[in-house]
Design a protein around this motif. Structure first.
Motif, PDB file in Angstrom:
ATOM      1  N   GLU A 122       0.834  -1.207   0.000  1.00 38.57           N
ATOM      2  CA  GLU A 122       0.000   0.000   0.000  1.00 38.57           C
ATOM      3  C   GLU A 122       0.862   1.248   0.000  1.00 38.57           C
ATOM      4  O   GLU A 122       0.582   2.222  -0.719  1.00 38.57           O
ATOM      5  N   GLU A 123       1.933   1.218   0.811  1.00 43.24           N
ATOM      6  CA  GLU A 123       2.833   2.369   0.847  1.00 43.24           C
ATOM      7  C   GLU A 123       3.531   2.548  -0.502  1.00 43.24           C
ATOM      8  O   GLU A 123       3.752   3.682  -0.959  1.00 43.24           O
ATOM      9  N   ALA A 124       3.865   1.412  -1.162  1.00 45.40           N
ATOM     10  CA  ALA A 124       4.545   1.503  -2.459  1.00 45.40           C
ATOM     11  C   ALA A 124       3.637   2.128  -3.511  1.00 45.40           C
ATOM     12  O   ALA A 124       4.077   2.951  -4.318  1.00 45.40           O
ATOM     13  N   ILE A 125       2.366   1.733  -3.507  1.00 47.33           N
ATOM     14  CA  ILE A 125       1.430   2.304  -4.476  1.00 47.33           C
ATOM     15  C   ILE A 125       1.256   3.794  -4.234  1.00 47.33           C
ATOM     16  O   ILE A 125       1.304   4.604  -5.162  1.00 47.33           O
ATOM     17  N   GLU A 126       1.064   4.157  -2.946  1.00 47.46           N
ATOM     18  CA  GLU A 126       0.917   5.575  -2.625  1.00 47.46           C
ATOM     19  C   GLU A 126       2.177   6.352  -2.989  1.00 47.46           C
ATOM     20  O   GLU A 126       2.124   7.438  -3.566  1.00 47.46           O
ATOM     21  N   GLY A 127       3.339   5.764  -2.665  1.00 45.24           N
ATOM     22  CA  GLY A 127       4.603   6.445  -2.960  1.00 45.24           C
ATOM     23  C   GLY A 127       4.826   6.600  -4.453  1.00 45.24           C
ATOM     24  O   GLY A 127       5.285   7.651  -4.928  1.00 45.24           O
ATOM     25  N   THR A 128       4.493   5.547  -5.214  1.00 44.11           N
ATOM     26  CA  THR A 128       4.689   5.617  -6.663  1.00 44.11           C
ATOM     27  C   THR A 128       3.723   6.619  -7.293  1.00 44.11           C
ATOM     28  O   THR A 128       4.082   7.347  -8.214  1.00 44.11           O
ATOM     29  N   LEU A 129       2.491   6.674  -6.791  1.00 49.78           N
ATOM     30  CA  LEU A 129       1.546   7.679  -7.277  1.00 49.78           C
ATOM     31  C   LEU A 129       2.070   9.088  -7.016  1.00 49.78           C
ATOM     32  O   LEU A 129       1.926   9.985  -7.858  1.00 49.78           O
ATOM     33  N   LEU A 130       2.683   9.265  -5.846  1.00 49.08           N
ATOM     34  CA  LEU A 130       3.265  10.572  -5.534  1.00 49.08           C
ATOM     35  C   LEU A 130       4.416  10.874  -6.486  1.00 49.08           C
ATOM     36  O   LEU A 130       4.553  12.006  -6.975  1.00 49.08           O
ATOM     37  N   ASN A 131       5.237   9.852  -6.766  1.00 53.04           N
ATOM     38  CA  ASN A 131       6.327  10.050  -7.728  1.00 53.04           C
ATOM     39  C   ASN A 131       5.793  10.438  -9.106  1.00 53.04           C
ATOM     40  O   ASN A 131       6.325  11.329  -9.767  1.00 53.04           O
ATOM     41  N   VAL A 132       4.736   9.739  -9.536  1.00 54.99           N
ATOM     42  CA  VAL A 132       4.147  10.043 -10.842  1.00 54.99           C
ATOM     43  C   VAL A 132       3.605  11.471 -10.866  1.00 54.99           C
ATOM     44  O   VAL A 132       3.776  12.196 -11.856  1.00 54.99           O
ATOM     45  N   LYS A 133       2.959  11.867  -9.778  1.00 53.88           N
ATOM     46  CA  LYS A 133       2.433  13.232  -9.701  1.00 53.88           C
ATOM     47  C   LYS A 133       3.553  14.251  -9.823  1.00 53.88           C
ATOM     48  O   LYS A 133       3.423  15.266 -10.529  1.00 53.88           O
ATOM     49  N   GLN A 134       4.682  13.976  -9.143  1.00 51.16           N
ATOM     50  CA  GLN A 134       5.816  14.889  -9.224  1.00 51.16           C
ATOM     51  C   GLN A 134       6.400  14.919 -10.638  1.00 51.16           C
ATOM     52  O   GLN A 134       6.802  15.983 -11.128  1.00 51.16           O
ATOM     53  N   CYS A 135       6.428  13.764 -11.288  1.00 54.01           N
ATOM     54  CA  CYS A 135       6.921  13.713 -12.666  1.00 54.01           C
ATOM     55  C   CYS A 135       6.033  14.528 -13.594  1.00 54.01           C
ATOM     56  O   CYS A 135       6.512  15.269 -14.455  1.00 54.01           O
ATOM     57  N   ILE A 136       4.716  14.376 -13.425  1.00 58.42           N
ATOM     58  CA  ILE A 136       3.774  15.120 -14.259  1.00 58.42           C
ATOM     59  C   ILE A 136       3.941  16.616 -14.053  1.00 58.42           C
ATOM     60  O   ILE A 136       3.975  17.394 -15.008  1.00 58.42           O
ATOM     61  N   THR A 137       4.066  17.015 -12.781  1.00 53.95           N
ATOM     62  CA  THR A 137       4.262  18.442 -12.487  1.00 53.95           C
ATOM     63  C   THR A 137       5.531  18.964 -13.142  1.00 53.95           C
ATOM     64  O   THR A 137       5.558  20.062 -13.713  1.00 53.95           O
ATOM     65  N   SER A 138       6.599  18.144 -13.063  1.00 52.49           N
ATOM     66  CA  SER A 138       7.868  18.549 -13.668  1.00 52.49           C
ATOM     67  C   SER A 138       7.738  18.726 -15.171  1.00 52.49           C
ATOM     68  O   SER A 138       8.213  19.707 -15.749  1.00 52.49           O
ATOM     69  N   ARG A 139       7.061  17.759 -15.844  1.00 51.55           N
ATOM     70  CA  ARG A 139       6.923  17.850 -17.298  1.00 51.55           C
ATOM     71  C   ARG A 139       5.991  18.977 -17.721  1.00 51.55           C
ATOM     72  O   ARG A 139       6.191  19.614 -18.759  1.00 51.55           O
ATOM     73  N   GLU A 140       4.948  19.222 -16.922  1.00 48.10           N
ATOM     74  CA  GLU A 140       4.073  20.351 -17.227  1.00 48.10           C
ATOM     75  C   GLU A 140       4.828  21.665 -17.111  1.00 48.10           C
ATOM     76  O   GLU A 140       4.668  22.577 -17.929  1.00 48.10           O
ATOM     77  N   SER A 141       5.671  21.745 -16.073  1.00 44.54           N
ATOM     78  CA  SER A 141       6.486  22.944 -15.894  1.00 44.54           C
ATOM     79  C   SER A 141       7.473  23.108 -17.047  1.00 44.54           C
ATOM     80  O   SER A 141       7.693  24.211 -17.553  1.00 44.54           O
ATOM     81  N   ALA A 142       8.069  21.974 -17.491  1.00 36.87           N
ATOM     82  CA  ALA A 142       9.009  22.039 -18.608  1.00 36.87           C
ATOM     83  C   ALA A 142       8.311  22.464 -19.889  1.00 36.87           C
ATOM     84  O   ALA A 142       8.859  23.231 -20.693  1.00 36.87           O
ATOM     85  N   THR A 143       7.085  21.969 -20.088  1.00 38.66           N
ATOM     86  CA  THR A 143       6.314  22.372 -21.269  1.00 38.66           C
ATOM     87  C   THR A 143       6.023  23.867 -21.249  1.00 38.66           C
ATOM     88  O   THR A 143       6.142  24.555 -22.277  1.00 38.66           O
ATOM     89  N   ASN A 144       5.640  24.376 -20.089  1.00 41.34           N
ATOM     90  CA  ASN A 144       5.392  25.820 -19.959  1.00 41.34           C
ATOM     91  C   ASN A 144       6.662  26.620 -20.214  1.00 41.34           C
ATOM     92  O   ASN A 144       6.617  27.706 -20.808  1.00 41.34           O
ATOM     93  N   GLU A 145       7.798  26.065 -19.774  1.00 46.80           N
ATOM     94  CA  GLU A 145       9.059  26.775 -19.991  1.00 46.80           C
ATOM     95  C   GLU A 145       9.403  26.839 -21.476  1.00 46.80           C
ATOM     96  O   GLU A 145       9.920  27.852 -21.971  1.00 46.80           O
ATOM     97  N   ILE A 146       9.114  25.740 -22.218  1.00 49.12           N
ATOM     98  CA  ILE A 146       9.324  25.758 -23.668  1.00 49.12           C
ATOM     99  C   ILE A 146       8.473  26.850 -24.309  1.00 49.12           C
ATOM    100  O   ILE A 146       8.921  27.595 -25.191  1.00 49.12           O
ATOM    101  N   GLU A 147       7.218  26.955 -23.852  1.00 53.45           N
ATOM    102  CA  GLU A 147       6.343  27.990 -24.393  1.00 53.45           C
ATOM    103  C   GLU A 147       6.865  29.381 -24.049  1.00 53.45           C
ATOM    104  O   GLU A 147       6.793  30.312 -24.878  1.00 53.45           O
ATOM    105  N   ASN A 148       7.408  29.547 -22.839  1.00 57.42           N
ATOM    106  CA  ASN A 148       7.988  30.842 -22.453  1.00 57.42           C
ATOM    107  C   ASN A 148       9.206  31.171 -23.316  1.00 57.42           C
ATOM    108  O   ASN A 148       9.410  32.318 -23.725  1.00 57.42           O
TER     109      ASN A 148
END
Length: 561
Positions: A122-148
């Motif tokens: 259960e902790e692994a699933i929660e932790g991996t979901l958190l990792n995925v969320k952080q990855c998504i945030t990072s890529r969204e930020s990178a996409t915005n930076e490309i647009e900037n």
């Protein structure tokens, strides 16, 4: 599995009858009509089976749990602790005949829903979901930076464009086309990575829901097998995510204006150059513990005791006309602090987390220790009598008074069970209705033990007269004993989520943290830090805070860093 629209009664179908099931037996894996369920409950073989409603069955019917050996087509009946493998009756003589750790799967799956493996999953699933969320945030930020970056380049181009003549029109058009194509290429790579992450998140979210339903409604064997099989899916998902992270790149678009732009009409054929630089993506993918063996393993130390630090939040003195002798303390779910004063006043004292006095809570005897049951209830062990009181902290009513044979000392709760250090050298295990479940005889002399705490599948207690700290299983078998010259008369004891043990030394005036295997320790506070005659300690796992009280009515709250 049965269809979504119709669940037949298994025993009736065996008799060539067609009746709709009203309930589902997770052990027999078949539906039961009302009549067959009554027979099922009366039978000695099946009366202890787990029978659930069809509504609950629907939540687990599509969870893929195989109970059959892939190699031999036989039902799993054995488990090898040596190789961490489930076995059928054919596997045992073929490959595990010489293994000493082969036990029946019914024994291996005992308490599977409370196992460290399921908790880690259960902790692994929660932790991996958190990792995925952080990855998504990072890529969204990178996409915005490309647009900037694209916008900044456009601004540069347009500023330069105003100084050029009509010959620049064509080059500007070509250059902007190249820029847009480059930008789209970079963003398309980010978009593809984000789509893959979204797919993994949906998969992990589904696994989390299935795991929760499996834990709640499936049989122990199903939980045991499901834990292993879902474990493999999570491991595969994590491996895939990490591979994609390694493969993805960060892009940085820049522009260089041609140095001979002033001679554009005669010499320059292009507006400039678009450059894309790649760098390794900087995403911190935190590892989770997901390959935990299910039998015969100890809980690992996730947090190193070398890195644990204390930050003092608040210190205050309890001022009373009468004598104060604090023996127990707790942090309530609303963050209020509760202390047990064992003098003749017969009450608990409640404070806010900033030290403001709130009220006295009267009890029937001289309170010794406290444990928090839920947001509205606490249990109080009374040293002056042979009873425990379960109290409602909202109404101050005593909901249950549980009589024991001997005096009560330390008290703790785990999974709805009360563990009480008794004056007859035992630990009494009770349910919340007061029923006696077990009596545990400890390996050391319990007559000198006063404080106790529980965590996961462990009991921890202090033996002040022998200057020792003990860890044992929930059935009483000792796992380790810890003694150190720097800890004199250990009294209050607490445990964090990683089974690191915090113990206060009454005569040595210190707070010590002991690692989960009992082999190493570290002193966190001493008399130089103002810790004098400490008696009790409480760890709030939700807020990562530590409450310490001493003989001289000093109360201190620390944040664990």
């Amino acid at each position: 599995m049965a269809s979504r629209t119709h669940v037949p009664c298994g025993p009736c179908r065996y008799d060539d009858l067609t009746k709709d099931a009203k309930r589902w037996c997770t052990n027999c894996e078949e539906g039961l009509c009302d009549d067959c369920e009554k027979v099922h409950r009366k039978s000695k073989i099946s009366r202890n089976h787990k029978v659930i409603s069809l509504e609950d069955y629907r939540k687990i019917e599509n969870i893929p749990i195989s109970q059959v050996c892939d190699n031999h087509g036989k039902t799993f009946e054995w488990f090898c602790k040596t190789h961490d493998e489930v076995l059928c009756m054919v596997c045992v003589p073929l490959k595990h005949k010489g293994c000493s750790g082969v036990v029946s799967i019914s024994v291996a799956s005992t308490n599977a829903r409370h196992s460290a493996a399921l908790s880690d999953l259960e902790e692994a699933i929660e932790g991996t979901l958190l990792n995925v969320k952080q990855c998504i945030t990072s890529r969204e930020s990178a996409t915005n930076e490309i647009e900037n970056q694209e916008l900044a380049i456009k601004t540069t181009i347009l500023e330069t464009r105003t100084e050029l003549n009509n010959h620049l029109d064509k080059m500007q058009e070509n250059f902007l086309f190249e820029l847009r194509a480059t930008s789209l290429t970079c963003k398309s790579k980010y978009t593809k990575f984000l789509q893959n992450l979204e797919s993994k998140r949906e998969m992990l979210t589904k696994l989390r829901e299935q795991t929760q339903h499996m834990k709640q409604f499936s049989s122990d064997i199903q939980v045991f097998l499901g834990t292993r099989q879902v474990n493999q899916q999570v491991i595969s998902g994590v491996k895939c995510i990490k591979s994609e992270i390694v493969a993805t790149k960060d892009y940085d678009i820049k522009v260089t204006i041609h140095s001979l732009i002033e001679k554009l009409s005669n010499e320059v054929e292009e507006f400039g150059q678009i450059k894309v630089s790649e760098s390794a993506v900087k995403i911190d993918f935190k590892e989770t513990k997901i390959d935990h063996a299910q039998i015969g393993t100890n809980i690992s130390t996730i947090r190193s005791i070398a890195n644990v630090k204390l930050h003092k939040i608040k210190t205050f003195q309890i001022n009373r006309m009468n004598e104060i002798f604090i023996t127990g303390c707790a942090i309530l779910p609303n963050s209020h602090l509760l202390v047990a004063n064992k003098t003749m006043e017969k009450h608990l004292i409640e404070f806010s987390d900033t030290g403001e006095y709130i009220r006295d809570i009267p009890v029937s005897g001289r309170p010794f220790d406290i444990t928090v049951i839920d947001s509205n209830r606490i249990a109080v062990a009374n040293r002056s009598g042979t009873f425990i009181e379960i109290m409602n902290t909202k109404t101050l009513n005593v909901e249950k008074k549980i009589e024991l044979q001997n005096r009560c000392y330390g008290i703790s709760i785990d999974d709805g069970r009360l563990y009480v250090a008794s004056g007859d050298s035992t630990i009494q295990v009770l349910d919340l209705s007061g029923s006696q479940l077990e009596t545990l005889k400890m390996s050391s002399s319990m007559s000198s033990i006063v404080y106790i705490t529980t965590s996961r599948d462990r009991i921890f207690y202090t033996d002040p007269h022998h200057n020792s700290v003990h860890c044992c299983k929930l059935k009483g078998e000792e796992i380790w004993q810890f003694k150190k010259d720097s800890i004199l008369y250990p009294s209050g004891i607490a445990v964090d989520p990683y089974n690191n043990v915090y113990v206060v030394g009454y005569y040595s005036h210190n707070l010590t943290i002991i690692q989960p295997n009992g082999k190493d320790s570290r002193t966190l506070l001493t008399e130089r830090d103002g810790l004098v005659w400490p008696t009790s300690v409480y760890y709030d796992k939700e807020k990562s805070t530590l409450l310490i009280c001493n003989l001289n009515s000093m109360v201190t709250l620390y944040k664990i860093i």
